[in-house]
Every structure is written in structure tokens, then in C-alpha cells.
Design a protein around this motif. Structure first.
Motif, mmCIF file in Angstrom:
data_model
loop_
_atom_site.group_PDB
_atom_site.id
_atom_site.type_symbol
_atom_site.label_atom_id
_atom_site.label_comp_id
_atom_site.label_asym_id
_atom_site.label_seq_id
_atom_site.Cartn_x
_atom_site.Cartn_y
_atom_site.Cartn_z
ATOM 1 N N LEU A 1 0.801 -1.348 -0.031
ATOM 2 C CA LEU A 1 0.033 -0.007 0.050
ATOM 3 C C LEU A 1 0.730 1.248 0.000
ATOM 4 O O LEU A 1 1.770 1.326 0.816
ATOM 5 N N LEU A 2 0.587 2.197 -0.678
ATOM 6 C CA LEU A 2 1.107 3.381 -1.047
ATOM 7 C C LEU A 2 0.629 4.653 -0.319
ATOM 8 O O LEU A 2 0.938 5.361 0.436
ATOM 9 N N VAL A 3 -0.745 4.686 -0.695
ATOM 10 C CA VAL A 3 -1.739 5.937 -0.311
ATOM 11 C C VAL A 3 -2.795 5.534 -0.266
ATOM 12 O O VAL A 3 -3.558 4.792 -1.008
ATOM 13 N N GLU A 4 -3.720 6.021 0.843
ATOM 14 C CA GLU A 4 -5.196 5.862 1.111
ATOM 15 C C GLU A 4 -5.626 7.449 1.075
ATOM 16 O O GLU A 4 -4.811 8.350 1.598
ATOM 17 N N ILE B 1 -7.454 3.780 -2.692
ATOM 18 C CA ILE B 1 -5.892 3.412 -2.479
ATOM 19 C C ILE B 1 -5.224 3.366 -3.715
ATOM 20 O O ILE B 1 -5.695 3.123 -4.961
ATOM 21 N N TRP B 2 -3.936 3.728 -3.534
ATOM 22 C CA TRP B 2 -3.148 3.304 -4.519
ATOM 23 C C TRP B 2 -1.819 2.434 -3.893
ATOM 24 O O TRP B 2 -1.406 2.561 -2.795
ATOM 25 N N VAL C 1 2.362 1.253 -10.335
ATOM 26 C CA VAL C 1 1.413 2.072 -9.236
ATOM 27 C C VAL C 1 -0.092 1.747 -9.856
ATOM 28 O O VAL C 1 -0.220 2.281 -10.926
ATOM 29 N N VAL C 2 -0.925 1.193 -9.060
ATOM 30 C CA VAL C 2 -2.376 0.987 -9.350
ATOM 31 C C VAL C 2 -3.326 0.967 -8.502
ATOM 32 O O VAL C 2 -2.821 1.332 -7.140
ATOM 33 N N ALA C 3 -4.599 1.180 -8.805
ATOM 34 C CA ALA C 3 -5.615 1.363 -7.981
ATOM 35 C C ALA C 3 -6.187 -0.350 -7.841
ATOM 36 O O ALA C 3 -6.815 -0.440 -9.034
ATOM 37 N N PRO C 4 -5.950 -1.011 -6.663
ATOM 38 C CA PRO C 4 -6.310 -2.315 -6.826
ATOM 39 C C PRO C 4 -7.949 -2.628 -6.989
ATOM 40 O O PRO C 4 -8.788 -1.661 -6.412
ATOM 41 N N GLU C 5 -8.318 -3.508 -7.668
ATOM 42 C CA GLU C 5 -9.562 -4.168 -7.819
ATOM 43 C C GLU C 5 -10.007 -5.149 -7.031
ATOM 44 O O GLU C 5 -9.205 -5.950 -6.538
ATOM 45 N N GLN C 6 -11.371 -4.833 -6.325
ATOM 46 C CA GLN C 6 -11.758 -6.123 -5.463
ATOM 47 C C GLN C 6 -12.307 -7.135 -6.209
ATOM 48 O O GLN C 6 -12.450 -8.079 -6.454
#
Length: 51
Positions: free
Chosen positions: A23-26, A36-37, A46-51
Motif C-alpha cells: 500500500l502506498l496511499v489511502e 487506495i494506490w 502503481v495501480v488502484a487495486p480492484e476488489q
């Protein structure tokens, strides 16, 4: 598919699970939801994870 609770979700680029330790940023989005990034340990993006 990994159902580990310590996963942030999957990478939209390669599909692998991203561990919480990457995790980098919330942040809070304009609509009030949380975003989140994270860095993907597999593809190094660097991505926005998918649920």
C-alpha cells in the motif's frame, strides 16, 4: 484466487493479488468513498487495486 484478508485486491494490469504491505496511499474520493494506490509486486506498476 487468493482470499487472504491481508490482500488489497488484484492488480488491474496483471491480475495478481496485491498484499497490504505494498500500500502506498489511502485517500478519500469526492463521493466520500475510500480510494487506495498500491505498487504491484509482480508488474511494478502503481495501480488502484480492484476488489
Amino acid at each position: 484466487m487468493n482470499t487472504d484478508a491481508s490482500s488489497l485486491g488484484r492488480c488491474p494490469e496483471c491480475g495478481d493479488q496485491i498484499p497490504e504491505t505494498w500500500l502506498l496511499v489511502e485517500y478519500e474520493k469526492d463521493d466520500g468513498s475510500e480510494g487506495i494506490w498500491a505498487e504491484c509486486p509482480v508488474c511494478d506498476d502503481v495501480v488502484a487495486p480492484e476488489q
